[in-house]
Design an enzyme around this catalytic site. Structure first.
Site, short mmCIF file in Angstrom:
data_model
loop_
_atom_site.label_atom_id
_atom_site.label_comp_id
_atom_site.label_asym_id
_atom_site.label_seq_id
_atom_site.Cartn_x
_atom_site.Cartn_y
_atom_site.Cartn_z
N LEU A 124 0.84 -1.20 0.00
CA LEU A 124 0.00 0.00 0.00
C LEU A 124 0.87 1.25 0.00
O LEU A 124 1.65 1.47 0.93
CB LEU A 124 -0.92 0.00 1.23
CG LEU A 124 -1.85 1.20 1.36
CD1 LEU A 124 -2.91 1.17 0.27
CD2 LEU A 124 -2.52 1.22 2.74
N HIS A 228 4.76 3.30 12.02
CA HIS A 228 5.40 4.52 11.57
C HIS A 228 4.33 5.62 11.47
O HIS A 228 3.18 5.33 11.12
CB HIS A 228 6.03 4.28 10.19
CG HIS A 228 6.91 5.39 9.72
ND1 HIS A 228 6.41 6.57 9.19
CD2 HIS A 228 8.27 5.51 9.67
CE1 HIS A 228 7.42 7.35 8.85
NE2 HIS A 228 8.55 6.74 9.13
#
Length: 336
Positions: A124, A228
């Protein structure tokens, strides 16, 4: 519009992947690897699959009128069947002594192949210039509609590895605290090797015994199971679909792995097939994610529709043309 990646897209995909930072292992700036990924995907779309195996379905977010690709995503039908799939499972070790009145509970990392055979959501990525426009939702959910339409091609459990903590230079505190001691290379190098298909070194060099988390640096410990910042929204979208974290993390950056039973994914159980009519669509129409019901010619987009009778919807001629469908065809609908 979401569609399968094609060989003609290679140069544009390569340019988009060049914007990917370290940590997204399934997308590597290597033309041969990307060409192979597209070829493998084309073979998978063409295959009459009756059960999940080694198929990979690679999608792009494309504006074909402008010749532009804004993003990409993919599905691995069943991981670990050809190359072993590794994760760390966070377990518990108890040390106790009645004589000393000591009872200690320690989290430990166990090297695991528990997700072997599961379907994985991968690759993605949305180009930075296209973020903040709702396109990330289209990318993330489109592949779930593909699963909903063709469930026999996918496993009963679906997972997604979320990118873990690393900085702009590619430094990962989890890798520095653990992996580098066994691999003698930096995180970007290891990440690139895996992304280009060189995975045998993992089995050869990875420690086989449990690793006590307390022995890692504080920075490495804090990174375990944390996404993240750029991947936090992607994780939230999956959580909205029913995915959850079950104490499995990536062996390189410590990022969380989320999972969900295929038939419990919101897009799978809440979407429905409808017959379409083509006509005018009023301003108060319902905003939906739409997907046609073809494998090789799969198309998915966000558009407004009008609901008529149960199981029937009206869409504009422009939307029908974009999705390559006609009046009387069926379309899968998910309200947003």
């Amino acid at each position: 519009m979401i569609r399968p990646a094609e060989t003609a897209d290679l140069k544009r995909i390569e340019g988009l992947v060049a914007q990917v930072r370290a940590g997204l292992t399934s997308l590597t700036v290597d033309r041969a690897t990307l060409r192979e990924k597209i070829a493998r995907s084309s073979t998978s779309f063409a295959k009459e699959a009756r059960e999940p195996a080694s198929e990979e379905y690679f999608f792009v977010l494309a504006d074909d009128d402008r010749g532009e690709i804004a993003g990409m995503c993919a599905l691995q039908a069943a991981v670990g069947l050809q190359d072993a799939s590794y994760s760390y499972r966070i377990g518990t070790v108890v040390h106790a002594s009645k004589q000393l009145n000591v009872h200690r509970v320690h989290p430990a990392l166990y090297l695991s192949n528990d997700y072997t055979g599961c379907t994985e959501l991968t690759s993605l990525f949305l180009g930075p210039a296209h973020r903040g426009k709702g396109l990330g939702t289209l990318l993330s959910k489109s592949r779930l509609l593909f699963i909903a339409e063709f469930p026999h091609r996918f496993a009963e459990k679906v997972i997604a590895e979320i990118r873990g903590i690393s900085d702009d230079r590619g430094r990962s505190p989890f890798w520095d605290g653990l992996g580098r001691h066994f691999f003698s290379m930096d995180f970007p190098t290891a990440d690139h090797l895996v992304g280009t298909g060189h995975k045998s070194f993992i089995a050869e060099l990875m420690p086989k015994h449990p690793i006590y988390v307390v022995f890692l640096s504080n920075e490495a410990q804090e990174a375990i199971g944390k996404p993240h910042p750029n991947s936090r929204r992607a994780m939230e979208l999956l959580e909205d679909e029913g995915f959850h974290y079950e104490n499995y993390v990536d062996i390189f950056d410590g990022g969380p792995t989320v999972e969900c039973r295929r038939d419990e994914i919101r897009a799978v159980h809440s979407s429905e097939r409808c017959l379409i009519e083509i006509g005018p669509v009023e301003a108060e129409a319902t905003r939906c994610l739409l997907a046609n019901t073809r494998v090789q010619d799969f198309r998915c987009c966000v558009a407004h529709i009008v609901r008529r009778d149960p199981g029937e919807v009206v869409m504009s001629e422009e939307t029908a043309h974009l999705m390559r469908i006609r009046a009387g065809d069926q379309v899968r609908v998910l309200e947003l």
